[in-house]
Design an enzyme around this catalytic site. Structure first.
Site, PDB file in Angstrom:
ATOM      1  N   LYS A   1       0.870  -1.188   0.000  1.00  0.00           N
ATOM      2  CA  LYS A   1       0.000   0.000   0.000  1.00  0.00           C
ATOM      3  C   LYS A   1       0.899   1.227   0.000  1.00  0.00           C
ATOM      4  O   LYS A   1       2.033   1.170   0.485  1.00  0.00           O
ATOM      5  CB  LYS A   1      -0.884   0.003   1.254  1.00  0.00           C
ATOM      6  CG  LYS A   1      -2.101   0.878   1.142  1.00  0.00           C
ATOM      7  CD  LYS A   1      -3.236   0.193   0.393  1.00  0.00           C
ATOM      8  CE  LYS A   1      -4.368   1.143   0.110  1.00  0.00           C
ATOM      9  NZ  LYS A   1      -5.539   0.453  -0.461  1.00  0.00           N
TER      10      LYS A   1
ATOM     11  N   ASP B   1      -6.910   4.330  -4.797  1.00  0.00           N
ATOM     12  CA  ASP B   1      -7.591   4.221  -3.499  1.00  0.00           C
ATOM     13  C   ASP B   1      -8.198   5.610  -3.259  1.00  0.00           C
ATOM     14  O   ASP B   1      -8.402   6.365  -4.238  1.00  0.00           O
ATOM     15  CB  ASP B   1      -6.603   3.817  -2.389  1.00  0.00           C
ATOM     16  CG  ASP B   1      -7.289   3.453  -1.078  1.00  0.00           C
ATOM     17  OD1 ASP B   1      -7.879   2.360  -0.992  1.00  0.00           O
ATOM     18  OD2 ASP B   1      -7.264   4.257  -0.132  1.00  0.00           O
TER      19      ASP B   1
HETATM   20  P1  NDP Z   1     -12.940   7.857  -3.133  1.00  0.00           P
HETATM   21  O1  NDP Z   1     -11.864   8.861  -2.899  1.00  0.00           O
HETATM   22  O2  NDP Z   1     -13.454   7.638  -4.499  1.00  0.00           O
HETATM   23  O3  NDP Z   1     -14.194   8.170  -2.182  1.00  0.00           O
HETATM   24  C1  NDP Z   1     -14.050   8.260  -0.800  1.00  0.00           C
HETATM   25  C2  NDP Z   1     -15.400   8.673  -0.210  1.00  0.00           C
HETATM   26  O4  NDP Z   1     -15.317   8.578   1.208  1.00  0.00           O
HETATM   27  C3  NDP Z   1     -15.800  10.098  -0.532  1.00  0.00           C
HETATM   28  O5  NDP Z   1     -17.202  10.178  -0.545  1.00  0.00           O
HETATM   29  C4  NDP Z   1     -15.217  10.865   0.664  1.00  0.00           C
HETATM   30  O6  NDP Z   1     -15.886  12.091   0.945  1.00  0.00           O
HETATM   31  C5  NDP Z   1     -15.467   9.886   1.787  1.00  0.00           C
HETATM   32  N1  NDP Z   1     -14.436  10.044   2.829  1.00  0.00           N
HETATM   33  C6  NDP Z   1     -13.099   9.899   2.693  1.00  0.00           C
HETATM   34  N2  NDP Z   1     -12.481  10.147   3.859  1.00  0.00           N
HETATM   35  C7  NDP Z   1     -13.466  10.451   4.733  1.00  0.00           C
HETATM   36  C8  NDP Z   1     -13.478  10.782   6.098  1.00  0.00           C
HETATM   37  N3  NDP Z   1     -12.335  10.861   6.810  1.00  0.00           N
HETATM   38  N4  NDP Z   1     -14.688  11.028   6.687  1.00  0.00           N
HETATM   39  C9  NDP Z   1     -15.842  10.950   5.970  1.00  0.00           C
HETATM   40  N5  NDP Z   1     -15.893  10.641   4.670  1.00  0.00           N
HETATM   41  C10 NDP Z   1     -14.720  10.384   4.067  1.00  0.00           C
HETATM   42  O7  NDP Z   1     -12.352   6.486  -2.505  1.00  0.00           O
HETATM   43  P2  NDP Z   1     -12.799   4.994  -2.801  1.00  0.00           P
HETATM   44  O8  NDP Z   1     -14.269   4.932  -3.010  1.00  0.00           O
HETATM   45  O9  NDP Z   1     -11.890   4.425  -3.814  1.00  0.00           O
HETATM   46  O10 NDP Z   1     -12.420   4.276  -1.416  1.00  0.00           O
HETATM   47  C11 NDP Z   1     -13.337   4.213  -0.321  1.00  0.00           C
HETATM   48  C12 NDP Z   1     -12.900   3.117   0.632  1.00  0.00           C
HETATM   49  O11 NDP Z   1     -12.851   1.859  -0.061  1.00  0.00           O
HETATM   50  C13 NDP Z   1     -11.511   3.285   1.258  1.00  0.00           C
HETATM   51  O12 NDP Z   1     -11.511   2.733   2.554  1.00  0.00           O
HETATM   52  C14 NDP Z   1     -10.627   2.437   0.353  1.00  0.00           C
HETATM   53  O13 NDP Z   1      -9.447   2.007   1.008  1.00  0.00           O
HETATM   54  C15 NDP Z   1     -11.562   1.272   0.100  1.00  0.00           C
HETATM   55  N6  NDP Z   1     -11.243   0.476  -1.066  1.00  0.00           N
HETATM   56  C16 NDP Z   1     -11.213   1.026  -2.332  1.00  0.00           C
HETATM   57  C17 NDP Z   1     -10.952   0.236  -3.427  1.00  0.00           C
HETATM   58  C18 NDP Z   1     -11.045   0.760  -4.816  1.00  0.00           C
HETATM   59  O14 NDP Z   1     -10.998  -0.074  -5.738  1.00  0.00           O
HETATM   60  N7  NDP Z   1     -11.179   2.042  -5.030  1.00  0.00           N
HETATM   61  C19 NDP Z   1     -10.595  -1.189  -3.263  1.00  0.00           C
HETATM   62  C20 NDP Z   1     -10.743  -1.691  -1.917  1.00  0.00           C
HETATM   63  C21 NDP Z   1     -11.021  -0.865  -0.875  1.00  0.00           C
HETATM   64  P3  NDP Z   1     -15.215  13.477   0.455  1.00  0.00           P
HETATM   65  O15 NDP Z   1     -15.409  13.490  -1.032  1.00  0.00           O
HETATM   66  O16 NDP Z   1     -15.964  14.531   1.183  1.00  0.00           O
HETATM   67  O17 NDP Z   1     -13.763  13.394   0.865  1.00  0.00           O
END
Ligand code: NDP
Length: 452
Positions: A133, A173
């Site tokens: 990571k 991510d």
């Molecule tokens: P994105 O950046 O596309 O989206 C993240 C979302 O979560 C946004 O809506 C963001 O809101 C919100 N968010 C992020 N940090 C916070 C926080 N501290 N408090 C509240 N809301 C928060 O990321 P992904 O969708 O790719 O990833 C989301 C999760 O899934 C993570 O845990 C990641 O590790 C996990 N994941 C992702 C994979 C992938 O293929 N993308 C694979 C496996 C796991 P805002 O826009 O306001 O920041």
């Protein structure tokens, strides 16, 4: 050596004392290891070969951690500096594989927890991928695309020394989507002077796989459906709350709609929307445009469709049958978990990594609801990255249907492994099942490689 006359709990506690001493202040990493150690320790104590080889001690120490300065120039001509990392956790079963996260909260503890979890998750997929990571405390929010490009180029200028199609294959991510992967790939190609599958999540025009953007969210819902089918039900008609509105959340909602469920919430770091009538395909298209193109706030959804906006709140107080946390780590605490259970929630499938803290996990386990930990439920993303690597290696792209069918097959297989190691008279313990199944493959490979 552990004292085998002691209880398993005491042995885990002693193990954790040593781990915390070696990794001071890394709370997220401690949390992730504790959750795994608690469920694999009985298995290790029953298997002398793992105890004698100090496998758990070795598995909780990353192979290496790379930390570097990333200097870049903003649009005003000011020089800015961030910190970049790559944690290469374990390559016993294949090249390091795991995403890059760009978010101001990124630190070594978070990346070590994610790299450790990734090792087990990748093992569960049955594909030959080790765990890693990386990322940076760079905040892409509010930056122009040119600034993001200059940052990505500078980040890759150092990272490229450490990655490669057979060495370490990063992906996206939080904060790293298609745009960032494009800039990172372009810089790698320039520096290395070669076109290889060194990153996944690439655009379709330069080696990406169909279904990769959808895979984490789709897989999370496929897994949820498998859990329900194992109990003789399915997901159709269920009221679902989803947190987040990024990549994982969007495609979780999309697949819930495909399977006839009723998603009623999404969120961002500002708050949550609660749409009692249900988020439809048309409303989801609005969210995708809002988040992916206009980079706006979720509140605009509430203004447009006249539904409730829960400012500064997560959606766990909304009555539902199933919850899909898809935003970030530790977004469900013990009280949130209790509220969900009290309101009738009977299933949780984790799209985000470690979104439930330990007290929250204990609530779900005690209530004996269907609870799928992230390393099983969200493994569809990295599994499809593995499929992207295969397509790159063979130079033969697969159709959308082919990739989706393989994804579904992998999620069913992961479910089957969880059942194999986690089923008892009282149902399936998916935490234990995922941890032990992920552990065995990596541990056996490490034993085969000797003391390296
Ligand atoms: P994105 O950046 O596309 O989206 C993240 C979302 O979560 C946004 O809506 C963001 O809101 C919100 N968010 C992020 N940090 C916070 C926080 N501290 N408090 C509240 N809301 C928060 O990321 P992904 O969708 O790719 O990833 C989301 C999760 O899934 C993570 O845990 C990641 O590790 C996990 N994941 C992702 C994979 C992938 O293929 N993308 C694979 C496996 C796991 P805002 O826009 O306001 O920041």
């Amino acid at each position: 050596m552990w004292d085998l006359d002691e209880s398993t709990g005491a042995i885990v506690d002693k193990f954790m004392i040593g781990l915390k001493r070696r990794n001071p202040g890394e709370n997220e990493f401690h949390q992730a290891v504790y959750e795994v150690a608690g469920s694999v320790m009985p298995y290790i104590l029953d298997h002398k070969q793992y105890r004698d080889a100090y496998i758990l001690e070795r598995m909780t120490e990353p192979d290496r951690v790379i930390s570097f300065r990333v200097c870049w120039e903003d649009d005003k001509g000011h020089i800015r500096a961030n910190r970049g990392y790559r944690v290469q956790f374990n390559n016993a079963i294949g090249p390091y594989k795991g995403g890059l996260r760009f978010h101001p909260s990124v630190n070594l503890s978070i990346l070590k927890f994610l790299g450790f979890e990734q090792t087990f998750k990748n093992s569960l997929t049955t594909l030959p991928m080790g765990g890693g990571k990386g990322g940076s405390d760079f905040n892409p929010k509010g930056k122009s695309s040119r600034e993001v490009m200059r940052f990505c180029q500078s980040f890759m200028a150092t990272l490229y020394n450490h990655i490669g199609a057979k060495r370490d294959v990063p992906a996206g991510d939080i904060g790293v989507g298609g745009r960032e992967i494009g800039y990172l790939f372009g810089q790698y190609k320039r520096l290395a002077n070669e076109f290889t599958g060194v990153l996944t999540g690439k655009g379709l025009s330069y080696g990406g796989s169909l279904i990769r953007p959808e895979a984490t969210g789709y897989g999370c819902v496929y897994f949820a459906n498998e859990m329900m089918k194992h109990k003789g039900e399915d997901i159709s008609g269920k009221v679902c709350v989803v947190s987040g509105s990024g990549n994982v959340a969007q495609f979780t909602v999309e697949k819930l709609l495909h399977l006839g469920a009723k998603p009623v919430s999404m969120s961002d770091s500002g708050g949550s929307i609660y749409d009692e009538n249900g988020i439809t395909e048309e409303k989801l298209a609005f969210i995708k445009d809002l988040k992916n193109n206009r980079r706006g706030r979720i509140k605009e959804y509430a203004d447009k469709y006249g539904c409730q906006y829960l400012e500064g709140q997560r959606p766990w107080g909304i009555k539902c049958d199933a919850a899909f946390p898809c935003a970030t780590q530790n977004e469900i605490c013990g009280d949130d978990a209790q509220t969900l259970v009290n309101n009738g929630c009977r299933m949780v499938s984790e799209g985000a990594n470690m979104p439930t803290d330990m007290p929250g996990v204990n609530v779900f386990m005690k209530a004996q609801i269907l609870y799928a930990p992230s390393k099983a439920a969200n493994a569809g993303g990295v599994a499809t990255s593995g499929l992207e690597m295969t397509q790159n290696a063979t130079a033969l792209p697969w159709t959308r249907e082919e990739v989706d069918q393989k994804l579904l097959g992998i999620m069913k297989n992961i479910h089957g492994q969880c059942v194999k190691y986690g089923e008892s008279g009282s149902g399936v313990d998916y935490v234990k099942g995922a941890n032990v199944a992920g552990f065995v493959k990596v541990a056996d490979a490490m034993l085969a490689h000797g003391a390296v």
